[in-house]
Design an enzyme around this catalytic site. Sequence first.
Site, mmCIF file in Angstrom:
data_model
loop_
_atom_site.group_PDB
_atom_site.id
_atom_site.type_symbol
_atom_site.label_atom_id
_atom_site.label_comp_id
_atom_site.label_asym_id
_atom_site.label_seq_id
_atom_site.Cartn_x
_atom_site.Cartn_y
_atom_site.Cartn_z
ATOM 1 N N SER A 107 0.863 -1.190 0.000
ATOM 2 C CA SER A 107 0.000 0.000 0.000
ATOM 3 C C SER A 107 0.894 1.232 0.000
ATOM 4 O O SER A 107 2.011 1.202 0.532
ATOM 5 C CB SER A 107 -0.895 0.016 1.243
ATOM 6 O OG SER A 107 -1.529 1.278 1.396
ATOM 7 N N TYR A 138 -1.514 -0.434 10.368
ATOM 8 C CA TYR A 138 -1.591 -0.706 8.927
ATOM 9 C C TYR A 138 -0.358 -0.174 8.197
ATOM 10 O O TYR A 138 0.246 -0.886 7.387
ATOM 11 C CB TYR A 138 -2.853 -0.078 8.360
ATOM 12 C CG TYR A 138 -3.086 -0.376 6.895
ATOM 13 C CD1 TYR A 138 -3.511 -1.642 6.493
ATOM 14 C CD2 TYR A 138 -2.885 0.593 5.923
ATOM 15 C CE1 TYR A 138 -3.726 -1.928 5.153
ATOM 16 C CE2 TYR A 138 -3.102 0.322 4.580
ATOM 17 C CZ TYR A 138 -3.528 -0.938 4.201
ATOM 18 O OH TYR A 138 -3.729 -1.227 2.870
#
Length: 257
Positions: free
Chosen positions: A139, A152
């Site tokens: 990501s 995350y």
Amino acid sequence: MNRLAFITGASSGIGQAMAQRFYAAGWNLALVARREAELTAWATAQGWPADRWRVYGADVAQVDSIVAAGHVCLSEQGVPDVVIANAGISVGMDTAERADIEVMAQTFATNNVGMAATFHPFVEPMRVRGSGCLVGIASVASIRGLPGHGAYCASKAGVVSYCESLRGELRGSGAKVVTIVPGYIDTPLTRANRYGMPFLMQADVFADRAFKAIEAGSSYRVIPWQMGVVAKLLRMLPNAVYDRLLAGRPRKARREN
């Protein structure tokens, strides 16, 4: 024979879009998700011939579960040509909250240990065959930390470093490692975000670009490229400027306890 793609997190979002793209290109599918019945119902509804796909129920956060699914795939469908470790979770956290330390542990168990466990059954068979591709879905959140999103961001930074390490380990074996770095993709995972998402991309468009990057053997690809430029510019900002820029930005929602 058709080539085979093994895809985790295939019951929704990016994983589901990738399954459709690979199938459209003539690949056979090994689809993995915790929600086995839901994934089977979805795949059946596509009208795909039964000999083109299989569903394996597994939880990537449980090492024995996903490793077992990989071994069943090897025995039933053979060695995949591509393995896409896509399954992941994204939950906000606050380090001051004791319960959120467990959120971080669960995030790493899924996004990092789960990725390695997904690849594990296939590394040696690919090495022996002299071909194959292991794809890690990272990501752009890996490039700079976002307040309230530490679990995350840290896990996805770990994905990038892990894939880079694995790529070096497999050099010369014929097996490739590809790191795909999505920006904001319209999926159930992102729709709950409480902040702006520049260059938001539809999942099917992302899947097409990711498919082409994998076919090309790219070692690292940010999709869309515009988000990669933004992320790199943010990386260049001095910490004080970056911190002021993000002051007051809405945070990722925490899990309700």
